[in-house]
Design an enzyme around this catalytic site. Structure first.
Site, mmCIF file in Angstrom:
data_model
loop_
_atom_site.group_PDB
_atom_site.id
_atom_site.type_symbol
_atom_site.label_atom_id
_atom_site.label_comp_id
_atom_site.label_asym_id
_atom_site.label_seq_id
_atom_site.Cartn_x
_atom_site.Cartn_y
_atom_site.Cartn_z
ATOM 1 N N CYS A 133 2.359 -20.680 39.693
ATOM 2 C CA CYS A 133 1.427 -19.909 38.867
ATOM 3 C C CYS A 133 0.496 -20.832 38.098
ATOM 4 C CB CYS A 133 2.205 -19.011 37.906
ATOM 5 S SG CYS A 133 1.150 -18.089 36.781
ATOM 6 N N CYS A 136 -0.194 -19.832 34.485
ATOM 7 C CA CYS A 136 0.909 -20.152 33.563
ATOM 8 C C CYS A 136 0.969 -21.647 33.257
ATOM 9 C CB CYS A 136 2.264 -19.759 34.159
ATOM 10 S SG CYS A 136 2.291 -18.207 35.031
ATOM 11 N N ASP A 137 0.821 -22.483 34.268
ATOM 12 C CA ASP A 137 1.191 -23.890 34.127
ATOM 13 C C ASP A 137 0.039 -24.889 34.256
ATOM 14 O OD1 ASP A 137 3.831 -23.096 33.827
ATOM 15 O OD2 ASP A 137 4.214 -23.118 35.972
#
Ligand code: NDP
Length: 318
Positions: A133, A136-137
């Protein structure tokens, strides 16, 4: 006993639905499957969930949501839902190795699982440089070199997004042709931060004490093995919605995602609602899943009120 509502799945969608329904005195039963807390429990820090200015660890966020639902009376049980009979009411939920459960309504929030390559070094480096993701990261890879694996729209989108942080993004695909739409390919090709390593089959994620160091691939044209050095590897080869246990009783799109009536959480079976990634192939964020869980809870309440007051067509409200 017939439960008013049973929630299957404990990601942000299911747990938010549980919080709302428990607060509305609906005494929901939540069935926790093989990955309690869902995909967020496999991430590290979550920095984009509103309300946590310093960030929060994914597992902690999910534990908080579960605790919040329990505080208002939601009941939890662990179990693997083998199948559901939606052909007659109340619905019956069959759990592996346990007694079946009956429910007037069901909220399906079983999520989608990121597809992994299944190569050595991959799973053990999730959270140490391997991610599924970018939203997200990506932030953790400021100024770093990143590999994105995949040739679909997701890979193009992830690669484009990661150029905001990375010094360089290498797109690795197992074929020369890309599955992605032309517009998404063109956008990726226009970026001078993205380079291409096509016709390469990923063989192994390489790592050291500090995490990922690169990817071993096979050059399919020459048959030679090569190493592409990188600090992070984003795997973008698709997601698999967890709908197999429904055995085709609910309408899905061609990728298997549940179809809900636009703007609602209602599936094609009255009294069955869906929230979270199992019905969302586009946004796939914790906050959007949580929002859809709130909608499912409210839809479910309206539905049960309508059934109780014997409204002729319970779907009219939606
Ligand atoms: P896709 O199925 O479209 O693409 C998956 C990619 O991963 C393909 O290139 C595939 O290769 C590759 N792949 C699959 N398995 C492996 C493997 N084991 N090893 C190596 N490579 C592998 O998935 P996406 O997630 O990209 O897209 C899913 C859907 O969501 C699509 O309909 C897409 O259009 C849509 N989407 C739309 C977006 C947008 O419009 N903004 C953004 C993201 C997704 P191969 O081609 O060889 O099979």
């Amino acid at each position: 006993m017939v439960y008013k509502t049973v929630i299957i799945g404990t990601g942000p969608g299911g747990l938010t639905a549980a919080i709302y329904l428990a607060r509305a005195n609906m005494e929901p039963l939540v069935i926790e499957g093989p990955e309690p807390g869902g995909q967020l429990t496999t991430t590290t820090e979550v920095e984009n969930f509103p309300g946590f200015p310093e960030g929060i660890m994914g597992p902690e966020l999910m534990a908080n949501m579960r605790h919040q639902a329990e505080r208002f009376g939601a009941k939890f049980r662990t179990g693997w839902v083998r199948s559901v009979d939606m052909s007659k009411r109340p619905f019956t939920i069959f759990i592996e190795g346990a007694e079946s459960i009956q429910a007037e309504t069901i909220i399906v929030s079983t999520g989608a699982s990121a597809r992994y390559l299944g190569i050595p070094g991959e799973r053990e480096n999730v959270g140490r440089g391997v991610s599924t993701c970018a939203t997200c990261d990506g932030f953790f890879f400021r100024g770093k070199k990143i590999i994105v694996i995949g040739g679909g729209d997701s890979a193009m989108e992830e690669a484009g997004f990661l150029t905001r942080f990375a010094s360089e993004v290498v797109l690795v695909n197992r074929r020369t042709e890309l599955r992605a739409s032309k517009i998404m390919q063109d956008r990726a090709r226009a970026s001078d931060k993205i380079s291409w390593s096509l016709d390469r089959t990923p063989l192994e994620v390489l790592s050291g004490p500090l995490g990922v160091t690169g990817l071993k691939v096979r050059n399919n044209a020459s048959g030679e093995e090569e190493v592409i050095e990188a600090d992070g590897i984003f795997i973008a080869i698709g997601h698999i919605p967890n709908t197999a246990f429904l055995e085709g009783q609910l309408e899905t799109d061609s990728s298997g995602y549940l179809i809900v009536k636009p703007g609602t959480s209602q599936t094609n079976v009255p009294g069955v609602f869906a929230c979270g990634d199992v019905q969302d192939n586009r946004y796939r964020q914790a906050i959007t899943a949580a929002g859809s869980g709130c909608k499912a809870a409210i839809d479910c309440e309206y539905y049960l009120e309508d059934v109780q007051s014997n409204t002729a067509d319970v779907q009219l409200k939606f």
